[in-house]
Design a protein around this motif. Structure first.
Motif, PDB file in Angstrom:
ATOM      1  N   ILE A   1      -1.321  12.371  -7.946  1.00 56.87           N
ATOM      2  CA  ILE A   1      -2.524  11.388  -8.233  1.00 56.87           C
ATOM      3  C   ILE A   1      -3.859  12.027  -8.400  1.00 56.87           C
ATOM      4  O   ILE A   1      -4.621  11.768  -9.510  1.00 56.87           O
ATOM      5  CB  ILE A   1      -2.753  10.105  -7.368  1.00 56.87           C
ATOM      6  CG1 ILE A   1      -1.613   9.165  -7.656  1.00 56.87           C
ATOM      7  CG2 ILE A   1      -3.803   9.326  -7.544  1.00 56.87           C
ATOM      8  CD1 ILE A   1      -1.370   7.994  -6.574  1.00 56.87           C
ATOM      9  N   ARG A   2      -4.185  12.878  -7.460  1.00 53.51           N
ATOM     10  CA  ARG A   2      -5.612  13.752  -7.453  1.00 53.51           C
ATOM     11  C   ARG A   2      -5.397  14.756  -8.640  1.00 53.51           C
ATOM     12  O   ARG A   2      -6.451  14.852  -9.444  1.00 53.51           O
ATOM     13  CB  ARG A   2      -5.424  14.585  -6.061  1.00 53.51           C
ATOM     14  CG  ARG A   2      -6.214  13.690  -4.973  1.00 53.51           C
ATOM     15  CD  ARG A   2      -6.718  14.804  -3.924  1.00 53.51           C
ATOM     16  NE  ARG A   2      -5.685  15.753  -3.325  1.00 53.51           N
ATOM     17  CZ  ARG A   2      -4.731  14.985  -2.527  1.00 53.51           C
ATOM     18  NH1 ARG A   2      -5.064  13.857  -1.925  1.00 53.51           N
ATOM     19  NH2 ARG A   2      -4.131  15.885  -1.684  1.00 53.51           N
TER      20      ARG A   2
ATOM     21  N   PHE B   1       8.771   9.891  -5.314  1.00 54.35           N
ATOM     22  CA  PHE B   1       7.745   8.982  -5.068  1.00 54.35           C
ATOM     23  C   PHE B   1       7.919   8.276  -3.580  1.00 54.35           C
ATOM     24  O   PHE B   1       6.905   7.570  -2.894  1.00 54.35           O
ATOM     25  CB  PHE B   1       7.359   7.879  -6.016  1.00 54.35           C
ATOM     26  CG  PHE B   1       8.436   6.860  -6.256  1.00 54.35           C
ATOM     27  CD1 PHE B   1       8.606   5.813  -5.397  1.00 54.35           C
ATOM     28  CD2 PHE B   1       9.016   7.030  -7.606  1.00 54.35           C
ATOM     29  CE1 PHE B   1       9.714   4.915  -5.770  1.00 54.35           C
ATOM     30  CE2 PHE B   1      10.232   6.020  -7.814  1.00 54.35           C
ATOM     31  CZ  PHE B   1      10.549   5.171  -6.892  1.00 54.35           C
TER      32      PHE B   1
ATOM     33  N   GLU C   1      -6.107  12.458 -11.898  1.00 54.93           N
ATOM     34  CA  GLU C   1      -7.510  12.149 -11.763  1.00 54.93           C
ATOM     35  C   GLU C   1      -8.078  13.490 -12.354  1.00 54.93           C
ATOM     36  O   GLU C   1      -9.372  13.126 -13.277  1.00 54.93           O
ATOM     37  CB  GLU C   1      -7.934  11.686 -10.522  1.00 54.93           C
ATOM     38  CG  GLU C   1      -7.330  10.278 -10.083  1.00 54.93           C
ATOM     39  CD  GLU C   1      -7.623   9.995  -8.653  1.00 54.93           C
ATOM     40  OE1 GLU C   1      -8.257  10.808  -7.808  1.00 54.93           O
ATOM     41  OE2 GLU C   1      -7.520   8.694  -8.278  1.00 54.93           O
TER      42      GLU C   1
ATOM     43  N   ASN D   1       7.849  10.067  -1.175  1.00 52.90           N
ATOM     44  CA  ASN D   1       7.002  11.207  -0.494  1.00 52.90           C
ATOM     45  C   ASN D   1       5.834  10.781  -0.455  1.00 52.90           C
ATOM     46  O   ASN D   1       4.925  11.441  -1.441  1.00 52.90           O
ATOM     47  CB  ASN D   1       7.568  12.352  -0.554  1.00 52.90           C
ATOM     48  CG  ASN D   1       6.666  13.596   0.368  1.00 52.90           C
ATOM     49  OD1 ASN D   1       5.545  13.819   0.102  1.00 52.90           O
ATOM     50  ND2 ASN D   1       7.369  13.719   1.314  1.00 52.90           N
ATOM     51  N   LYS D   2       4.968  10.051   0.346  1.00 55.89           N
ATOM     52  CA  LYS D   2       3.560   9.677   0.135  1.00 55.89           C
ATOM     53  C   LYS D   2       2.440  10.899  -0.022  1.00 55.89           C
ATOM     54  O   LYS D   2       1.650  10.757  -1.014  1.00 55.89           O
ATOM     55  CB  LYS D   2       3.295   9.055   1.450  1.00 55.89           C
ATOM     56  CG  LYS D   2       1.661   8.348   1.236  1.00 55.89           C
ATOM     57  CD  LYS D   2       1.212   7.487   2.672  1.00 55.89           C
ATOM     58  CE  LYS D   2      -0.142   7.315   2.389  1.00 55.89           C
ATOM     59  NZ  LYS D   2      -0.708   6.335   3.449  1.00 55.89           N
ATOM     60  N   LYS D   3       2.823  11.937   0.574  1.00 56.75           N
ATOM     61  CA  LYS D   3       1.784  13.165   0.504  1.00 56.75           C
ATOM     62  C   LYS D   3       2.167  13.729  -0.902  1.00 56.75           C
ATOM     63  O   LYS D   3       0.856  13.907  -1.528  1.00 56.75           O
ATOM     64  CB  LYS D   3       1.998  14.092   1.420  1.00 56.75           C
ATOM     65  CG  LYS D   3       1.173  15.461   1.370  1.00 56.75           C
ATOM     66  CD  LYS D   3       1.445  16.515   2.483  1.00 56.75           C
ATOM     67  CE  LYS D   3       0.462  17.468   1.987  1.00 56.75           C
ATOM     68  NZ  LYS D   3       0.622  18.416   3.279  1.00 56.75           N
TER      69      LYS D   3
ATOM     70  N   VAL E   1       2.856  11.889  -3.751  1.00 53.65           N
ATOM     71  CA  VAL E   1       2.338  11.206  -4.358  1.00 53.65           C
ATOM     72  C   VAL E   1       0.766  11.404  -4.548  1.00 53.65           C
ATOM     73  O   VAL E   1       0.218  11.498  -5.521  1.00 53.65           O
ATOM     74  CB  VAL E   1       2.967   9.705  -4.088  1.00 53.65           C
ATOM     75  CG1 VAL E   1       2.045   8.654  -4.879  1.00 53.65           C
ATOM     76  CG2 VAL E   1       4.404   9.684  -4.413  1.00 53.65           C
ATOM     77  N   GLU E   2       0.294  11.429  -3.362  1.00 53.95           N
ATOM     78  CA  GLU E   2      -1.234  11.519  -3.352  1.00 53.95           C
ATOM     79  C   GLU E   2      -1.601  12.934  -3.817  1.00 53.95           C
ATOM     80  O   GLU E   2      -2.920  12.831  -4.849  1.00 53.95           O
ATOM     81  CB  GLU E   2      -1.516  11.647  -1.924  1.00 53.95           C
ATOM     82  CG  GLU E   2      -1.495  10.261  -1.169  1.00 53.95           C
ATOM     83  CD  GLU E   2      -1.753  10.206   0.369  1.00 53.95           C
ATOM     84  OE1 GLU E   2      -1.959  11.436   0.959  1.00 53.95           O
ATOM     85  OE2 GLU E   2      -1.715   9.193   1.141  1.00 53.95           O
ATOM     86  N   GLU E   3      -1.025  14.046  -3.854  1.00 53.20           N
ATOM     87  CA  GLU E   3      -1.180  15.130  -4.539  1.00 53.20           C
ATOM     88  C   GLU E   3      -1.168  14.968  -5.919  1.00 53.20           C
ATOM     89  O   GLU E   3      -2.132  15.459  -6.824  1.00 53.20           O
ATOM     90  CB  GLU E   3      -0.488  16.149  -4.062  1.00 53.20           C
ATOM     91  CG  GLU E   3      -0.745  16.710  -2.460  1.00 53.20           C
ATOM     92  CD  GLU E   3       0.143  17.626  -1.947  1.00 53.20           C
ATOM     93  OE1 GLU E   3      -0.048  18.301  -1.126  1.00 53.20           O
ATOM     94  OE2 GLU E   3       1.450  17.584  -2.386  1.00 53.20           O
TER      95      GLU E   3
END
Length: 82
Positions: free
Chosen positions: A73-74, A63, A77, A65-67, A69-71
């Protein structure tokens, strides 16, 4: 194709819903190839990321690594809508 084989095996044991997450995606071309060649629902893609390899080798939490984590999360969702 691994995904189709997993789908077949899952159905053999009574698992009806199978989803795909593309992993180690290097370019939009990789994602398009998966989309064009699979009839299974695709939840999303996780990019190839050399930093993630290093994080894993060091035993650090992914976690950081921001990118990535964003992937994830998508993907989470999208899973919620199924």
């Amino acid at each position: 194709n691994t995904a189709l084989e997993v789908d077949r095996l899952a159905k053999d044991i009574g698992i009806e819903k199978i989803f795909v997450i593309g992993n180690k995606i290097r370019s939009p071309k990789d994602a398009s190839f998966i989309e064009d060649n699979l009839s299974l629902p695709i939840l999303g893609f996780i990019s190839f990321n050399e930093e993630l390899v290093e994080i894993d080798i060091k035993g650090e939490p992914v976690f950081s690594n921001k990118k990535a984590v964003e992937e994830v999360i998508r993907i989470k969702e999208r899973l919620a809508i199924f």
